[in-house]
Design a protein around this motif. Structure first.
Motif, PDB file in Angstrom:
ATOM      1  N   PHE A  71       0.836  -1.199   0.000  1.00  0.00           N
ATOM      2  CA  PHE A  71       0.000   0.000   0.000  1.00  0.00           C
ATOM      3  C   PHE A  71       0.872   1.249   0.000  1.00  0.00           C
ATOM      4  O   PHE A  71       1.956   1.261   0.576  1.00  0.00           O
ATOM      5  N   ASN A  72       0.376   2.289  -0.677  1.00  0.00           N
ATOM      6  CA  ASN A  72       1.154   3.504  -0.870  1.00  0.00           C
ATOM      7  C   ASN A  72       0.343   4.746  -0.507  1.00  0.00           C
ATOM      8  O   ASN A  72      -0.830   4.649  -0.129  1.00  0.00           O
ATOM      9  N   ASP A  75      -3.633   5.478  -0.787  1.00  0.00           N
ATOM     10  CA  ASP A  75      -4.468   4.275  -0.712  1.00  0.00           C
ATOM     11  C   ASP A  75      -5.326   4.339   0.558  1.00  0.00           C
ATOM     12  O   ASP A  75      -4.995   5.046   1.521  1.00  0.00           O
ATOM     13  N   VAL A 226      -1.108   6.078   3.940  1.00  0.00           N
ATOM     14  CA  VAL A 226      -2.342   5.291   3.817  1.00  0.00           C
ATOM     15  C   VAL A 226      -3.411   5.938   4.697  1.00  0.00           C
ATOM     16  O   VAL A 226      -3.151   6.310   5.849  1.00  0.00           O
ATOM     17  N   ALA A 271     -10.465   8.366  -3.263  1.00  0.00           N
ATOM     18  CA  ALA A 271      -9.441   7.380  -3.628  1.00  0.00           C
ATOM     19  C   ALA A 271      -9.838   6.623  -4.901  1.00  0.00           C
ATOM     20  O   ALA A 271      -8.995   6.357  -5.761  1.00  0.00           O
ATOM     21  N   LYS A 276      -6.761   4.767  -6.725  1.00  0.00           N
ATOM     22  CA  LYS A 276      -5.910   4.234  -5.661  1.00  0.00           C
ATOM     23  C   LYS A 276      -6.460   2.900  -5.181  1.00  0.00           C
ATOM     24  O   LYS A 276      -7.582   2.508  -5.517  1.00  0.00           O
ATOM     25  N   LYS A 277      -5.664   2.205  -4.382  1.00  0.00           N
ATOM     26  CA  LYS A 277      -6.157   0.972  -3.769  1.00  0.00           C
ATOM     27  C   LYS A 277      -7.202   1.318  -2.705  1.00  0.00           C
ATOM     28  O   LYS A 277      -6.980   2.200  -1.873  1.00  0.00           O
ATOM     29  N   VAL A 278      -8.310   0.624  -2.742  1.00  0.00           N
ATOM     30  CA  VAL A 278      -9.330   0.713  -1.698  1.00  0.00           C
ATOM     31  C   VAL A 278      -9.477  -0.686  -1.126  1.00  0.00           C
ATOM     32  O   VAL A 278      -9.954  -1.600  -1.810  1.00  0.00           O
ATOM     33  N   CYS A 279      -9.043  -0.865   0.108  1.00  0.00           N
ATOM     34  CA  CYS A 279      -8.980  -2.196   0.705  1.00  0.00           C
ATOM     35  C   CYS A 279     -10.076  -2.380   1.749  1.00  0.00           C
ATOM     36  O   CYS A 279     -10.164  -1.611   2.719  1.00  0.00           O
ATOM     37  N   SER A 321      -9.202  -4.394  -3.303  1.00  0.00           N
ATOM     38  CA  SER A 321      -8.327  -5.306  -2.558  1.00  0.00           C
ATOM     39  C   SER A 321      -9.036  -5.655  -1.263  1.00  0.00           C
ATOM     40  O   SER A 321      -9.979  -4.975  -0.855  1.00  0.00           O
TER      41      SER A 321
END
Length: 370
Positions: A71-72, A75, A226, A271, A276-279, A321
């Motif tokens: 993760f960056n 995110d 994050v 995001a 971006k990553k959305v977890c 994710s």
């Protein structure tokens, strides 16, 4: 319930034939009993982590503290901040003195001290019976209704203030560890069967994917940029209800209370817009966010209840994710994970998890699906 969004997200499912009809028996596998985790790992972030890449099908083995490498800046991790209360109590039936387990599900009326509970053994408990709790019988409850085969409505008979009543109730209760854990609850469970970010009390089971985060790991993720987006889903026992029908479309889940704040929606939607990553940290988070999606795939604020049951095939609208524990055969949780990761890939991952002796269920190891 608000409508679910359209497909067309970043989710990539390469391993499931969407024409395949999913049946209960497809989620059956042999799980050795010794892989059921009776105790948590010594340190939260030291649990083993299997990383499953949906785009390539690659499976790698890490420690959970390595999650920071995936993760960056910008995110988002969506967290369920529900807090577990000591829901399991033991009382004695009037006259016979028979020991009865009482599992508190939800408070129905604070003023009247009414609670929805499960009792075991249920055959001994009828309307009008009284149950006595504590060494000195300091708390008494009367059964006023039968709700299901094991379900009862209890009225606690207590003359003190509401705050005093809750204090007594909690002193008599214990951490509601899952039934597969055969040992009694221990002092360590009070802390470890709770996420470090638990805030809003109301769950009878922990959002177990979040149990792996330590405060130190959260801080390191924050320093990296994050963002954390909290929501609340109060987990009930319905999450773990056995599926008894082969045709999954006929399975009904029990409703659970959900709160998705507006600020969380702003963080998540921003995001998504920036790709971006959305977890989703856990299946409970995934259920919550998929309950309240606009027709354009945006997360909406929500206050209410959800009985959403996700199984393959399913088009996810928000998360790209997911962090989740290893689940039991034929469970609704495994079905959701299979919908997100792809049925064939997830079943392959579970086969490898058994081979590599990953620990399963609430106190077990973790999977990161990217």
């Amino acid at each position: 319930m608000l409508p679910r969004g359209e497909s067309g997200t970043n989710t990539i499912i390469l391993f499931t034939d969407k024409k395949k009809t999913m049946k209960l028996s497809m989620f059956k596998f042999n799980l050795p009993k010794e892989l059921l985790a009776e105790h948590p790992s010594k340190n939260r972030e030291d649990a083993r982590m299997m990383v499953v890449d949906r785009a390539t099908g690659k499976i790698t083995h890490k420690k959970f503290k390595d999650v920071i490498n995936y993760f960056n800046d910008g995110d988002v991790m969506i967290l369920n901040d529900t807090k577990v209360f000591p829901a399991r109590m033991y009382g004695n039936k009037e006259k016979t003195g028979a020991k009865i387990e009482v599992f508190l599900l939800r408070e129905l009326n604070a003023e009247s001290r009414l609670w929805d509970v499960l009792v075991d053994p249920a055959r001994k408990i009828r309307i009008g019976n009284k149950l006595y709790f504590g060494e000195d019988d300091s708390l008494v409850a009367e059964v006023i209704d039968n709700t299901t085969s094991r379900g009862r409505t209890l009225r606690f008979l207590y003359d003190g203030s509401y705050e005093e009543f809750r204090k007594v109730l909690y002193e008599l209760g214990e951490t509601p560890l899952p039934k597969y854990i055969k040992r009694a609850a221990q002092p360590e469970d009070v802390d470890r069967y709770q996420t470090v970010y638990a805030k809003n009390e109301g769950a009878v089971a922990a959002p177990t994917a979040g149990l792996h985060f330590s405060r130190e790991l959260l801080k390191r993720l924050e320093i990296k940029g994050v963002q954390f987006a909290p929501l609340t889903l109060h987990i009930g026992l319905g999450t773990f209800r056995t599926v008894e029908v082969e045709d999954l479309t006929k399975h009904k889940t029990e409703s659970e209370e959900v709160l998705i704040p507006g600020d969380t929606c702003k963080i998540v939607n921003a995001a998504k817009e920036k790709k971006k990553k959305v977890c989703a940290v856990g299946t409970t988070v995934m259920r919550a966010i998929e309950t309240s999606v606009s027709t354009t795939g945006q997360l909406n604020p929500f206050v209410g209840w959800t009985n959403k049951f996700i199984f393959p095939p399913y088009d996810f609208s928000i998360a790209n994710s997911m962090i989740t524990n290893f689940h039991m055969p034929e469970s609704t949780l495994l079905m959701m994970v299979s919908a997100f990761g792809g049925y064939d890939l997830i079943m392959k991952a579970y086969k490898e998890a058994i081979k590599e002796k990953y620990r399963f269920y609430s106190y077990g190891d973790v999977m990161l699906i990217i």
